[in-house]
Design a protein around this motif. Structure first.
Motif, PDB file in Angstrom:
ATOM      1  N   TYR B  19       0.845  -1.198   0.000  1.00  0.00           N
ATOM      2  CA  TYR B  19       0.000   0.000   0.000  1.00  0.00           C
ATOM      3  C   TYR B  19       0.875   1.240   0.000  1.00  0.00           C
ATOM      4  CZ  TYR B  19      -4.384  -2.443   0.806  1.00  0.00           C
ATOM      5  OH  TYR B  19      -5.494  -3.223   0.672  1.00  0.00           O
ATOM      6  N   ASN B  45      -5.629 -10.908  12.108  1.00  0.00           N
ATOM      7  CA  ASN B  45      -5.899  -9.551  11.613  1.00  0.00           C
ATOM      8  C   ASN B  45      -4.697  -9.040  10.844  1.00  0.00           C
ATOM      9  OD1 ASN B  45      -7.483  -8.851  14.660  1.00  0.00           O
ATOM     10  ND2 ASN B  45      -8.481  -8.958  12.689  1.00  0.00           N
ATOM     11  N   GLY B  46      -4.973  -8.408   9.748  1.00  0.00           N
ATOM     12  CA  GLY B  46      -3.889  -7.792   8.998  1.00  0.00           C
ATOM     13  C   GLY B  46      -3.043  -8.774   8.231  1.00  0.00           C
ATOM     14  N   ALA B  47      -3.474 -10.034   8.163  1.00  0.00           N
ATOM     15  CA  ALA B  47      -2.683 -11.023   7.445  1.00  0.00           C
ATOM     16  C   ALA B  47      -2.712 -10.763   5.942  1.00  0.00           C
ATOM     17  CB  ALA B  47      -3.199 -12.427   7.755  1.00  0.00           C
ATOM     18  N   GLY B  48      -3.692 -10.026   5.490  1.00  0.00           N
ATOM     19  CA  GLY B  48      -3.754  -9.706   4.066  1.00  0.00           C
ATOM     20  C   GLY B  48      -4.893 -10.382   3.343  1.00  0.00           C
ATOM     21  N   LYS B  49      -5.813 -10.961   4.076  1.00  0.00           N
ATOM     22  CA  LYS B  49      -6.919 -11.687   3.449  1.00  0.00           C
ATOM     23  C   LYS B  49      -7.794 -10.757   2.620  1.00  0.00           C
ATOM     24  CE  LYS B  49      -8.511 -12.736   7.503  1.00  0.00           C
ATOM     25  NZ  LYS B  49      -7.635 -12.112   8.496  1.00  0.00           N
ATOM     26  N   SER B  50      -8.237  -9.681   3.263  1.00  0.00           N
ATOM     27  CA  SER B  50      -9.138  -8.780   2.552  1.00  0.00           C
ATOM     28  C   SER B  50      -8.439  -8.166   1.349  1.00  0.00           C
ATOM     29  CB  SER B  50      -9.613  -7.662   3.480  1.00  0.00           C
ATOM     30  OG  SER B  50     -10.343  -8.214   4.536  1.00  0.00           O
ATOM     31  N   THR B  51      -7.163  -7.884   1.514  1.00  0.00           N
ATOM     32  CA  THR B  51      -6.424  -7.300   0.402  1.00  0.00           C
ATOM     33  C   THR B  51      -6.409  -8.258  -0.786  1.00  0.00           C
ATOM     34  OG1 THR B  51      -5.055  -6.115   1.981  1.00  0.00           O
ATOM     35  CG2 THR B  51      -4.211  -6.311  -0.265  1.00  0.00           C
ATOM     36  N   GLN B  92     -16.387  -7.147   3.883  1.00  0.00           N
ATOM     37  CA  GLN B  92     -16.359  -7.268   5.329  1.00  0.00           C
ATOM     38  C   GLN B  92     -17.288  -6.219   5.956  1.00  0.00           C
ATOM     39  OE1 GLN B  92     -12.310  -7.288   6.599  1.00  0.00           O
ATOM     40  NE2 GLN B  92     -12.815  -7.564   8.748  1.00  0.00           N
ATOM     41  N   GLU B 172     -15.544 -12.393   5.861  1.00  0.00           N
ATOM     42  CA  GLU B 172     -16.036 -12.427   7.239  1.00  0.00           C
ATOM     43  C   GLU B 172     -17.545 -12.270   7.329  1.00  0.00           C
ATOM     44  OE1 GLU B 172     -13.945 -10.630  10.358  1.00  0.00           O
ATOM     45  OE2 GLU B 172     -12.029 -10.632   9.329  1.00  0.00           O
ATOM     46  N   HIS B 204     -12.871 -15.761  11.092  1.00  0.00           N
ATOM     47  CA  HIS B 204     -11.906 -15.914  12.176  1.00  0.00           C
ATOM     48  C   HIS B 204     -12.245 -17.096  13.061  1.00  0.00           C
ATOM     49  CE1 HIS B 204      -9.324 -12.463  11.678  1.00  0.00           C
ATOM     50  NE2 HIS B 204     -10.378 -11.699  11.426  1.00  0.00           N
TER      51      HIS B 204
HETATM   52  N1  LIG Z   1      -6.012   1.081   2.076  1.00  0.00           N
HETATM   53  C1  LIG Z   1      -4.962   0.678   2.784  1.00  0.00           C
HETATM   54  N2  LIG Z   1      -3.889   1.497   2.878  1.00  0.00           N
HETATM   55  C2  LIG Z   1      -2.812   1.105   3.580  1.00  0.00           C
HETATM   56  N3  LIG Z   1      -2.712  -0.047   4.229  1.00  0.00           N
HETATM   57  C3  LIG Z   1      -3.737  -0.888   4.182  1.00  0.00           C
HETATM   58  C4  LIG Z   1      -4.921  -0.551   3.468  1.00  0.00           C
HETATM   59  N4  LIG Z   1      -5.805  -1.559   3.577  1.00  0.00           N
HETATM   60  C5  LIG Z   1      -5.182  -2.485   4.333  1.00  0.00           C
HETATM   61  N5  LIG Z   1      -3.953  -2.083   4.685  1.00  0.00           N
HETATM   62  C6  LIG Z   1      -3.012  -2.823   5.460  1.00  0.00           C
HETATM   63  O1  LIG Z   1      -2.723  -3.993   4.755  1.00  0.00           O
HETATM   64  C7  LIG Z   1      -2.573  -5.080   5.644  1.00  0.00           C
HETATM   65  C8  LIG Z   1      -3.489  -6.188   5.254  1.00  0.00           C
HETATM   66  O2  LIG Z   1      -4.824  -5.759   5.488  1.00  0.00           O
HETATM   67  P1  LIG Z   1      -6.077  -6.687   5.190  1.00  0.00           P
HETATM   68  O3  LIG Z   1      -7.255  -5.805   5.307  1.00  0.00           O
HETATM   69  O4  LIG Z   1      -5.879  -7.417   3.915  1.00  0.00           O
HETATM   70  O5  LIG Z   1      -6.040  -7.655   6.410  1.00  0.00           O
HETATM   71  P2  LIG Z   1      -7.050  -8.832   6.784  1.00  0.00           P
HETATM   72  O6  LIG Z   1      -6.268 -10.076   6.689  1.00  0.00           O
HETATM   73  O7  LIG Z   1      -8.271  -8.748   5.981  1.00  0.00           O
HETATM   74  O8  LIG Z   1      -7.326  -8.465   8.298  1.00  0.00           O
HETATM   75  P3  LIG Z   1      -8.700  -8.588   9.128  1.00  0.00           P
HETATM   76  O9  LIG Z   1      -8.792  -9.960   9.606  1.00  0.00           O
HETATM   77  O10 LIG Z   1      -8.489  -7.608  10.223  1.00  0.00           O
HETATM   78  O11 LIG Z   1      -9.803  -8.203   8.222  1.00  0.00           O
HETATM   79  C9  LIG Z   1      -2.803  -4.501   7.000  1.00  0.00           C
HETATM   80  O12 LIG Z   1      -1.558  -4.199   7.563  1.00  0.00           O
HETATM   81  C10 LIG Z   1      -3.581  -3.267   6.771  1.00  0.00           C
HETATM   82  O13 LIG Z   1      -3.377  -2.319   7.756  1.00  0.00           O
END
Ligand SMILES: Nc1ncnc2c1ncn2[C@@H]1O[C@H](COP(=O)(O)OP(=O)(O)OP(=O)(O)O)[C@@H](O)[C@H]1O
Ligand SMILES: Nc1ncnc2c1ncn2[C@@H]1O[C@H](COP(=O)(O)OP(=O)(O)OP(=O)(O)O)[C@@H](O)[C@H]1O
Ligand SMILES: [Mg+2]
Ligand SMILES: [Mg+2]
Lengths: 321, 519, 366, 313
Positions: B19, B45-51, B92, B172, B204
């Motif tokens: 990002y 959390n923050g593992a990168g799933k949503s990304t 989510q 989620e 989760h």
């Molecule tokens: N728009 C963004 N700009 C900068 N960093 C981001 C952005 N969106 C997510 N991140 C960061 O990218 C990383 C992965 O985020 P992601 O949302 O993919 O996590 P996740 O696995 O879905 O977590 P959760 O279980 O909390 O939903 C995190 O460190 C988050 O802070």
């Protein structure tokens, strides 16, 4: 001293306009007088538009004074105070103030020439004519703001109208601004709706809007400051066609004469000139539209009234004594 | 059908995404989803799933790596491209327009038209047909704002299906559902699969994952750790893969016997539209006890907590702390009486992201002589306070002057908790303390809440996570349509299913049973 | 302060300065282009624009006088903007403050030593009232402060016109202005024969006062918290309504002070109709460029005041109208408000790449 | 008082109200579109001003309808500039709006000097054309009410009729077409539309363009009908009053119409009242439209507060 100025070494003149050119009346008249001087006399003219912001007027005047002009010209009470301050500090420079005068007894203004205009007497003639021309017996006046140089027109106009027709009804309104033509147009429309058929706007650009309303309604109007019918004739014939006369405050002409006198060493700096009908500094326009719109009988009547004023048989009310 | 020989339906190979700002959210991630399966993705959390999901759906673009659809390389520059390729996604955080009706939300962006006119009749018919076909029942004409969360989620799923999605990403989806709703969702997912759709499922809660999925991809720190067949997986094994260490979620509780601290008596509340949201609610919380509020979102428990906190005016009844009515008091005065509150949504309510952490940590105590004397701030004391709390709550940041916006979600939550618990409160209001927070931090927050209770605070806890309620509460109240419909003393017999049945209004307690647990 | 925090502060300062300078350079380039197209003597005009203000003591005086006024105007906007209230009523507050100061100056008290202090206090009170009105309407009822404060500007101007014409002008005078104030009611000059007067000291004092109020008092912290996140402020027990009203009133007091600086300052020494010449609105630009930071406000005012004065002298001395400065102003606001970075490549990327919706002020305020 | 009532219920007053309301209504509709898409357009004032000048200058050389279209395009262009800075460069929409206003006040004067050869105050040197009034005097043949019909319906600007039509068109667009659905969703919850695969930014951008175009029409009416010609700052706060009307009109086209008529009526009253009541100072009468805006805004907000939130403290 007269020989000092030539086309090579002209008298350098600056006109500081506190506002903008293009009002088709007051400032434009002054500018036209200077253009005429420039064409006919050994004079070099610079016109400085200082804009609507009052805090810029004094700097503009001071800057012109600093820049080494021989004569610095400005108009109205807005500028008088600044000239009174600058004049003693710059004895080499001559100042002309038009349409207002400082109190010469209280300031050291030997290098200041003040010119004022007895507009009420000319407006008297216009009011007389307007009342005679009105079919409805209702006139309208629109003032930009209420201060003596404006109100003086109205005082004369009202008195003249009443002299012609004691039962005349005069609608009057203050626009509160000299530069909102849309507002002027609405006010004029309202007056026309209330039965007025001759309108006399004394309101700069606001008045231009009023003239437009009169044009659209095919009624009559009296111009102000300059010969407005002639000015409009070039661009807007329909507009010119409804302005049967204008109450002229011939600022350009008086400035031209003042500059001519200055070059010839005749100008009476350190005094105030109050110019009126006899000097030709004020008057009503007698142009083609006047001939066309005012019947010959009435014209003769007006000439007679003018004669009486000049002779002092009629003394119109005035705010300027 | 022999899946082994066929290319996966959707495949991501070597996806990396950084990002702006430098967070590496995905680092060489691989995932392969076969047609007709429910493929789960798990990770902290923050593992990168949503990304990763956003990349699959074209919301974000990968910096490197490629996507393949049935073996062919594809590029999704926008959600529109992904939608056209048959991918649908339920985010989510829901993306529904609250004032629009369900059918308007479902067809939004792909509306049926006749001429230039939006053909409402056809839209409603199509939505009805679709929801009958997949057994996802919603009233198409209801404004979404008035629907319960479970139904809102159905709207989201229908929205994806309406666009002809053959691959459905659910990020989620169970976080806000009751067990019964989860069961319904799962049967809908099974119906989808039976009709040839493919589902990618993120959650989760590991039991759910084990129940619904056929294969699982595990992520940690932006990387894929591995892929595993569900039949070979156990909860412990998955947890270890996700966290890389053993975790246990157990809290030790002392017995309690305190005095009544909070007494809510016959309270009624109305919402912005003047509809009653809490009706004749009475409950007490004693010092040294945690009372849990269970209920599907929108049944009045959030409003109750807001009313106690002083953020909502009261239509009738009374709220007292230590026997003294607090209704005339504003938020500040209530805090002065020893109330603290951890709000549901830390970003929109719990923090000022543009202010520094030190400032956030004193925001509720600006009239405390410790930090402000004669209206002047004591910057030194503010800083010392921040350093103390950062240390005590092990918040990971640059320093007290760092902006709250630069913290990670879990650390933001810790800042809120730290502020509210910096002094031992008399009454603590807590909503969703661990929503979106990973295992490690959850453990930490649970421990802190229990310590606060043990030290004598009366704690009122509202959570959508029933296991959290069961783990922490001494007593539980169940909200349904603005009323308390059941009350329990916590014990090993109490199960999430029992709570869930009451939450949905399926079972009710007798007045005697309820009175026994209410006091 | 930790080392990391210090370096971060410097980085922020460098970045903001860089952005402001970048915007200024681009804006000047725009000005140059316009001059090139519209003037017969473009080089002379551009030279006048950029050097004229420092060529004479008199013009330096004009510049510094503008700076003092722009600073106070900029502070007034910064204060409400920090609370995320888009109140734009400084112009009206200036008129009301000027009226109050004029009534004091023209009363018998105007002849005494207390003319100036009392005039300023009354002006600030009047301005505060004019800020309080849209503030209370916003805080109690949620009436949009942009619209109400703008409308109040027009009301204040008409009120001043009326009182000047009917009440304040000397009888039988031809002026739409008051008589000159007695010398006891006119600010003493700091440098003789220039417009630099003790208004400058008031301006600098205001800078320190606003900075102190915002960053060293609990009221300031509450105000900033309300600005960052009003829901949070309510939740934290901060009386949001009180903060909004008091911020708008305090900003109004600054507007009132500015009114007193106008009429009691050496540039006027009296009250006249439409004296303010739109300067109050230009404070908006100062606040934006300074990013609502009180300590950055005078720096922005110094720079902008210079351009403003240069443009006026240019319009007096050459054929380029001073309105060019207005166009330059607009360009600066657009550039500073945009999240472009000074690096041209990033700018290009931002232009060519599609982006997410920007957070609007309305969403943030609601 | 009788005189005032006679004036207010006269056909001439009705014509005046329609005339003063028309630019307000057009600008209000423009503000409404932008507001519904989630971007408060505070630049209505500046956009109107630029369009006023554009209309005047173009009408010198081209037929009136070309000038109206030019004003519309000028407005649309400024709308797209706003969209660019707000959506691409992420500038705050209020600041962008004010930059446009400031730009307009300077650039119109600058352009006016170029167009007139030196005049900074007004365009009286230019012979500009008016928007024609629609002559419906044939209605006089209707028996009975013919005279009344002519007096009230004849003589309105073509743009007044267009504005009325646009109220309906906009209502149809917002509530009966799919684009309207999308537009309203953007203002309320942009990510919903994004998730549905439609670019919220594109929609917002087009809304700003449309908003500018409508403000452009408002400018054309002001400088080609209410007054024929241009003067500096001739919009005189009408853009901001329109902004108030957007809020007051409950963000609905019909509400916008009513709010614009209300303000137009008070504007008209402020013109006729001095002629009837000499004793009321002109300055106080000129305050009327502004005071009415504030009072209306406050009353409206008060009502909204009563009907919606019960939140206090
Ligand atoms: N728009 C963004 N700009 C900068 N960093 C981001 C952005 N969106 C997510 N991140 C960061 O990218 C990383 C992965 O985020 P992601 O949302 O993919 O996590 P996740 O696995 O879905 O977590 P959760 O279980 O909390 O939903 C995190 O460190 C988050 O802070
Ligand atoms: N929107 C964002 N913009 C910039 N940086 C961000 C953003 N969101 C998160 N980050 C940064 O990414 C890092 C990781 O954030 P993230 O929220 O994913 O943490 P996490 O791994 O979920 O931790 P936690 O368990 O505490 O929630 C943090 O250092 C944070 O500063
Ligand atoms: Mg996620
Ligand atoms: Mg996180």
């Amino acid at each position: 001293q007269a020989a000092d100025y030539s086309k090579e070494h002209p008298l350098k003149v600056a006109l500081v306009v506190h506002g903008f050119l293009g009002d088709k009346s007051f400032m434009d008249s002054a500018a036209a007088g200077l253009e005429k001087a420039k064409a006919e006399l050994p004079v070099d003219v610079k016109i400085i538009e200082a804009g609507n912001d009052p805090s810029r007027w004094q700097p503009a005047l001071a800057d012109a004074t600093d820049a080494g002009y021989d004569v610095v010209i400005a108009g109205t009470f807005d500028m008088t105070g600044f000239i009174v301050d600058l004049a003693p500090q710059n004895p080499e420079t001559k100042f002309i103030i038009f349409d207002d005068a400082p109190d010469f007894s209280k300031c050291s203004c030997s290098n200041v020439l003040a010119i004022e205009y007895q507009t009420s007497s000319a407006a008297y003639l216009a009011g007389y004519a307007a009342a005679e021309l009105s079919k409805t017996g209702t006139l309208g006046t629109i003032s930009g703001m209420e201060f003596p140089t404006v109100t003086n027109f109205k005082v004369g106009f009202d008195e003249g109208a009443k002299a012609a027709r004691p039962d005349i009804k005069i609608l009057s309104q203050v626009a509160g601004t000299f530069d909102d033509p849309a507002k002027g147009k609405e006010i004029a429309r309202a007056q026309l709706d209330q039965g007025a058929d001759v309108i006399f706007p004394i309101a700069g650009a606001t008045g231009i809007g009023a003239l437009q309303a009169v044009r659209d309604a095919h009624k009559l109007a009296v111009g102000v400051d300059s010969d407005q019918a002639t000015i409009f004739a070039a661009t807007d014939q329909a507009q010119a066609n409804v302005i049967f006369t204008s109450v002229e405050k011939r600022i350009g002409r008086s400035l031209y004469i003042a500059l001519k006198d200055t070059i010839e060493g005749q100008a009476k700096y350190g005094t105030r000139l109050l110019l009126g009908l006899p000097e030709g500094a004020v008057g009503i326009s007698r142009n083609a539209y006047y001939e066309k719109l005012v019947p010959a009988g009435l014209r003769a009547e007006i000439d007679a009234v003018e004669q009486k004023i000049s002779k002092g048989e009629i003394v119109p009310e005035t705010l300027l004594k | 059908m022999t899946t082994e020989n066929m290319a996966p339906l959707l495949q991501a190979i070597g996806i990396s995404k950084t990002y702006p700002g430098g967070v590496v959210a995905n680092d060489n991630v691989n995932i392969a989803v076969n047609a007709g399966e429910v493929h789960a993705v798990v990770g902290e959390n923050g593992a990168g799933k949503s990304t990763l999901m956003k990349i699959l759906f074209g919301v974000e673009q990968a910096d490197s790596g490629e996507l393949r659809l049935v073996g062919e390389q594809v590029r999704f520059g926008s959600p529109r491209a992904a939608i056209n390729a048959g991918i649908g996604m339920v985010f989510q955080h829901f993306s529904l327009v609250p004032s629009f009706s369900a059918y308007e939300n479902i067809v939004l962006g792909s509306e049926p038209r006749s001429g230039i006119r939006f053909d409402r009749r056809k839209a409603i018919e199509e939505v009805r047909a679709l929801s009958a076909r997949f057994r996802l029942h919603v009233d198409p004409l209801q404004p979404v704002r008035q629907l319960p969360v479970g139904q809102q989620q159905r709207v989201e799923i229908l929205k994806a299906l309406y666009r002809g999605g053959r691959i459905l990403i659910l990020d989620e989806p169970t976080a806000v559902l009751t067990p019964q709703e989860v069961t319904e969702l799962f049967s809908a997912i099974r119906a989808l699969v039976a009709q040839g759709r493919t589902v990618i499922f993120i959650a989760h809660k590991l039991p759910e994952v084990l129940e619904i999925s056929s294969r699982i991809t595990v992520m940690r720190g932006g990387k894929t750790i591995g892929e595993i067949e569900t039949k070979d997986a156990t909860e412990q094994k998955l947890a270890n893969m996700m966290v890389g260490r053993e975790v246990t979620l157990r809290v030790e509780r002392k017995p309690y016997n305190g005095k009544v601290t909070l007494a809510v008596n016959r309270l009624s509340l109305m919402n912005e539209l003047r509809a009653t949201v809490c009706d004749d609610v009475s409950l007490t919380v004693r010092s040294g006890e945690i009372v849990g509020l269970a209920g599907v979102a929108g049944n009045g428990q959030a409003e109750l907590i807001e009313a106690i906190a002083g953020l909502r005016s009261v239509a009738g009844g009374d709220i007292a702390i230590g026997g003294e009515s607090i209704l005339p008091l504003g938020v500040r005065a209530r805090r002065g009486k020893g109330m603290a509150s951890i709000p549901e949504d830390r970003i929109s309510q719990g923090l000022a992201l543009g202010a520094s952490v030190a400032e956030n940590l004193v925001a509720t105590r600006l009239d405390d002589r410790l930090f402000a004397r004669g209206g002047l701030l004591d910057l030194g004391e503010m800083r010392a306070n921040a350093e103390r709390l950062i240390e005590r709550f092990s918040i990971r940041i640059d320093g007290p002057n760092a902006l709250a916006a630069t913290l990670s979600g879990g650390n933001m939550q810790k800042v809120v908790v730290a502020r509210e618990l910096s002094e031992q409160p008399r009454l603590l209001l807590v909503s969703q303390p661990t929503r979106g927070v990973d295992l490690g931090s959850t453990q930490f927050i649970w421990r802190i809440l229990t310590e606060t209770r043990n030290a004598g605070a009366a704690v009122l806890l509202s959570s959508a996570d029933l296991s959290e309620l069961l783990a922490l509460s001494d007593r539980l109240m169940v909200f349904y349509r603005g009323r308390i419909v059941a009350a329990f003393r916590n014990s090993d017999e109490l199960t999430t299913e029992m709570l869930g049945a009451c939450m949905l209004g399926l079972s009710r307690q007798s007045p005697e049973e309820m009175r026994a647990a209410l006091a | 302060m930790s080392e990391a925090a210090t370096t971060r502060r410097w980085a922020v300062l460098r970045r903001e300065t860089g952005r402001a300078l970048g915007a200024a350079i681009i804006a000047l380039a725009v000005a140059f282009l316009i001059i090139l197209f519209s003037s017969k003597t473009p080089l002379q005009a551009f030279a006048t624009l950029t050097t004229a203000p420092i060529t004479k003591v008199r013009t330096v005086g004009l510049w510094i006088d503008d700076v003092a006024k722009l600073t106070v105007a900029g502070l007034a906007y910064s204060l409400v903007f920090q609370a995320r209230q888009f109140a734009l009523g400084v112009q009206g507050q200036v008129y009301v403050g000027a009226l109050a100061a004029s009534y004091i100056a023209l009363s018998p008290l105007g002849q005494t030593w207390c003319a100036i202090p009392l005039g300023i206090v009354c002006a600030m009170a009047g301005g505060a009232l004019w800020g309080f009105l849209p503030g209370i309407a916003k805080a109690r009822l949620g009436a949009n402060e942009i619209v109400s404060s703008l409308m109040l500007n027009y009301v204040a101007i008409e009120l001043a016109n009326y009182l000047i014409r009917v009440d304040l002008t000397t009888p039988n005078s031809r002026l739409l202005s008051t008589a000159p104030f007695p010398s006891t009611a006119v600010f003493p000059a700091l440098i003789p024969n220039t417009r630099i007067d003790i208004g400058l000291i008031f301006a600098l004092t205001s800078v320190v006062a606003v900075w102190f109020a915002l960053y060293r008092t609990s009221w300031g912290l509450k105000l900033r918290l309300v600005g960052h996140n009003s829901r949070f402020a309510q939740y934290a027990g901060i009386k949001e309504a009180f903060i909004i009203v008091s911020a708008m009133a305090a900003s109004g007091a600054l507007g009132g002070l500015l009114g007193a600086m106008f009429v009691e300052g050496r540039s006027f020494g009296k009250l006249a109709v439409s004296f303010e010449g739109n300067l109050a609105f230009e404070g908006l630009l100062i606040a934006i460029v300074a990013r609502n930071r009180p300590l950055a406000v005078p720096v922005a005012a110094l720079f902008y005041g210079y351009l403003r004065q240069g443009a006026q002298l240019m319009s007096i001395r050459t054929d380029v109208p001073s309105e060019i400065i207005v166009i330059v102003t607009a360009v600066i606001i657009l550039l500073v408000a945009s999240s472009y970075s000074v690096k041209p490549r990033a700018m290009l990327a931002a232009i060519t790449r599609s982006s997410r919706p920007a957070r609007t002020h309305v969403e943030a305020v609601k | 008082m009788i005189e005032l009532l006679a004036t207010v219920f006269s056909a001439a007053f009705f014509l005046t109200v329609i005339r003063t309301s028309t630019p307000l209504l057009l600008a209000t509709l423009g503000g409404l579109i932008a507001d519904l898409s989630g971007a408060l357009n505070v630049a209505l004032e500046g956009i109107m001003l630029v369009s006023c000048l554009t209309a005047v200058v173009v009408s010198v050389y081209a037929p009136w309808y070309v000038a109206v279209i030019a004003a519309l395009l000028a407005g649309a262009f400024l709308g797209s500039v706003m969209a660019f800075f707000h959506l691409r460069l992420k500038a705050d929409i209020v600041l962008v709006g004010f930059a446009i206003n400031i730009f307009a006040s300077g650039a119109t004067v600058f352009a006016l000097t170029l167009a007139t050869g030196g005049d900074k105050g007004s365009s009286t040197n230019l012979i500009s054309k008016p928007v024609p009034a629609l002559d419906l005097s044939f209605l006089g043949m209707v028996p009975g009410v013919g005279g009344l019909l002519v007096r009230t319906l004849s003589g309105h600007s073509v743009l007044s009729w267009l504005a009325g039509l646009l109220v309906f068109v906009l209502w149809y667009f917002l509530y009966r077409t799919s684009w309207g659905l999308q537009l309203r969703s953007v203002g309320e919850h942009p990510s919903a539309l994004e998730a549905a695969g439609v670019s919220a930014n594109a929609l917002r951008g087009w809304s700003l363009v449309a908003s500018g175009a409508l403000a452009g029409l408002a400018g054309a009416q002001l400088s080609m009908f209410n007054y024929v010609g241009f003067t500096r700052d001739m919009t005189a706060g009408r853009g901001f009053i329109a902004l108030g009307a957007v809020l007051l009109g409950a963000r609905h086209p019909v509400g916008a119409l009513l709010a614009a008529l209300l303000f137009g009526m008070f504007d008209a009253l402020s013109v006729v009242m001095p002629g009837l009541f000499n004793w009321i100072p002109a300055e106080l009468i000129r305050m009327i439209p502004f005071v009415v805006t504030i009072v209306a805004l406050i009353l409206f907000s008060y009502r909204m507060k009563l009907t919606s939130t019960t939140f206090d403290h």
